[in-house]
Design a protein around this motif. Structure first.
Motif: not given
Length: 677
Positions: A71-95
């Motif tokens: 029930f937290g499976g949509d976390s990190g999308t436009d449905n549900q978010i955690y208090v901090t953003a996933d690195n996929k939504y940045t240009t330089d943090r997903w390595l």
């Protein structure tokens, strides 16, 4: 054996303990150590089932902590978010990683080992005419079918993660040349076809035995087949011509597959093939269950004397055997195998909250979009506006009004004095949005009660034992609706009956044509990333509303990221970063719920009102990921291959560029670097 009572000892005798190998691509090429040779071990049904059942908890969906459970499976999308953003939504943090567990063959190897050895005793005939395995033949066939399903499930996870992937069907010898050759990635459509073939075998083998819904079964194999086929059909359609599909411009597999051609003759025919496969499988399941969906009262039970809502309880009962819609569920047991979902649902979902856009996207009960009733903030009297959480629930699609928590609601109705419930919050408080990163905080202010039982006994810290609904038949209805419309551009009689059944159960006017006629795609785009494909706003309002129905019905069940990827909906973020928001905090009565709001300071606990009147969890302090909005890189549609795997499969063991593998589009061949595009 039930899903929660796996005999690890029996499985250990069959395949040995988990082992870590540094050899090529983690194929676990060594034969599992055992006191009993595989030639002798796979001689009885019980021995095969012990291995199969051991894979259930290692492979299939289950409860975990909220942020990565069902029930937290949509976390990190436009449905549900955690208090901090996933690195996929940045240009330089997903390595790019040097090593990473996602490129792993461990579970695939164990399943292959069982199938190879068991099938040698069963014989090549699908009916088992040469079978020498001791036990009931139909149950032996069912166990082998489970093995095929489990392998298909593992491979689908790899398909979604990496696209092109090696197809391995048997345990491999400890020989570097053999392992390197086997490492070659198959084109993604061929991986998808391989998965469908496994699921066809699974369905055929399991057709004679009607196991309970705690076991993989034929209906589930068909449901999953429709999921896989729909995924691949839409991926090929929306990424056609790009480096993300075989034969597309810049496809990195071209030089490794110089003779590649689509089995259907062209990519368009391949797309058609997968849509047809999705339709056929989905229809067989859908027709069987469309008249037997779990009933929904449309209300949140708030008294022990009130009738329970079966639809709500389907996600939180201890025993789900009475819900035919649930095709597979996992049983938990007090003191044996437990989880923390109830504790999370009774608080702030471990800081994973619904977004404002998701809340606004749910229809009104009369089937009209919210924006046809005044402004989002104020409404027109039918839609009550969003200045309190209570208001947004009024006259809405019951899937929102039932599962969205409201301050003052009772969270506990049964056994309120049960001392086991150490993590219980009996009455829903104002959302605790200022708790920083505390797990009891609320990320967006909009919190779900989905998965939370009304009995206090399930609220021990880490001691919950309500069941996990892993697969629901309603997905087949949604899959058919989408696949048939994508292929034929019309709502046929089957899709019509399915859509009306889903909306009727949701307590929404079943006349979807009324909704379509009132749909304004520019307004929908404000709330729903799925309004886009390949960077372009959809013009087909029917297709969009099919996507909306899927979004609302599968609330927080882990489908959203995969859907947005296969629709290629993230493209829009490349040029227009998105600001994900929660509840209407500033200049509303909800602002007065708090006396400790801090903004525009290093220790800010909320976003500033000049940014938006709506809470923006990612924009409290500079330095947060996505502080300036969620952006995207094309590379992020697929994971990068770990550099160590590329090195291991190169001629000298040290040159990634010479590997028989190849890096996914726009990811570099150097660890610690972000995507190039």
């Amino acid at each position: 054996m039930k899903y929660n009572k796996i005999s690890h000892l029996s499985a250990a005798l069959a395949v040995g303990g988990l082992m870590m190998f540094s050899s090529c691509s983690d194929f676990l090429e060594k034969e599992p150590m055992s006191q009993i040779s595989p030639e002798k071990y796979y001689s009885t049904l019980a021995q095969i089932r012990a291995v199969v059942l051991d894979e259930y908890p290692n492979t299939l969906p289950s409860h975990g902590n909220w942020s990565y459970g069902l029930f937290g499976g949509d976390s990190g999308t436009d449905n549900q978010i955690y208090v901090t953003a996933d690195n996929k939504y940045t240009t330089d943090r997903w390595l790019v990683a040097n090593t990473h567990g996602t490129w792993s063959f461990t579970r695939i190897y164990y399943i292959n080992f069982m199938l190879t050895n068991a099938l040698a005793r069963y014989g090549e005939d699908i009916n088992g005419s040469e079978n020498t395995i001791y036990g009931n033949l139909s149950e032996i066939k069912h166990a082998l079918g489970e093995g095929y399903f489990l392998r298909a499930y593992q491979y689908f996870n790899r398909l979604k993660t990496f696209g092109d992937f090696p197809i391995i069907t048997e345990p491999l010898p400890d020989d570097m040349a053999t392992l390197t050759e086997a490492s070659k990635r198959a084109p993604r459509n061929m991986v998808a076809r391989f998965i469908l073939e496994d699921l066809d075998k699974a369905a055929l083998l399991m057709s004679e035995t009607n196991y309970s819904s705690q076991y993989i079964n034929r209906d589930l194999a068909l449901l999953f087949k429709s999921r896989v086929a729909l995924y691949e059909a839409t991926w090929l359609k929306y990424f056609k011509g790009t480096a993300f599909v075989p034969g597309g411009e810049g496809w990195p597999g071209a030089s490794y597959n110089p003779d590649f051609s689509y089995p259907s003759g062209s990519i368009d025919e391949e797309i058609k093939f997968f849509f047809q496969q999705a339709m056929a499988a989905a229809k067989e399941v859908g027709d069987k269950y469309v008249g037997n969906l779990t009933a929904n009262t449309g209300k949140v039970q708030q008294s022990a004397d009130e009738p329970a809502n079966p639809y709500y309880n389907m996600f939180c009962d201890e025993d789900l055997s009475g819900y035919p819609e649930v095709l597979l569920w996992r049983q938990y047991g007090r003191g044996l195998v437990t989880h923390n979902v109830n504790a999370a649902a009774g608080r702030g979902n471990q800081r994973t909250g619904l977004t404002r856009g998701y809340v606004q996207n749910f229809l009104m009960a009369d089937g009209t979009p919210v924006y046809t009733h005044g402004t989002y903030a104020d409404g027109d009297g039918y839609y009550m506006g969003d200045k309190t959480i209570a208001d947004v629930r009024v006259n809405r699609d019951s899937r929102l009004s039932v599962f969205l928590k409201e301050p003052g609601q009772k969270n506990i109705l049964f056994e309120p004095d049960n001392g086991q419930g150490t993590e219980v919050v009996p009455v829903e408080p104002y959302p605790l949005i200022t708790l920083g990163d505390d797990e009891r905080g609320y990320a967006t202010g909009y919190a779900l009660r989905k998965g939370g039982n009304f009995n206090r006994k399930y609220y021990a810290n880490g001691g919950g034992y309500t069941a996990a609904p892993c697969f629901r038949a309603v997905e087949a209805l949604l899959n058919y609706m989408e696949a048939s419309y994508e292929l034929n551009h019309t709502i046929d009689g089957t899709a019509d009956s399915y859509w009306r059944a889903i909306r009727t159960r949701a307590k929404v006017d079943p006349d979807y044509n009324k909704t379509i006629s009132l749909t304004d795609m520019n307004k929908e785009a404000e709330n729903d990333w799925g309004a886009y494909s390949a960077g372009a706003l959809l013009t087909d309002r029917t297709l969009y509303n099919i996507r909306r129905e899927r979004r609302c019905e599968l609330l927080s069940e882990g489908f959203r990221d995969a859907d947005l990827k296969r629709w290629r909906s993230y493209d829009q973020l490349i040029t227009s970063p998105a600001h994900l928001e929660g509840m209407h905090l500033w200049n509303t009565p909800m602002q007065n719920w708090y006396t400790d709001l801090v903004w525009n300071e290093a220790n800010a606990n909320v976003s500033a009102p000049e940014k938006s009147e709506y809470l923006r969890p990612f924009e409290r302090t500079e330095g947060q990921a996505a502080y300036n909005g969620c952006t995207w890189r094309m590379a992020h549609y697929l994971n990068p291959l770990p550099i160590n795997e590329l090195m291991l499969t190169s001629p000298d063991g040290a040159s990634p560029s010479e590997s028989v593998l190849y890096q996914n589009p726009y990811w570099p061949l150097v660890a610690g670097k972000p995507a190039e595009k």
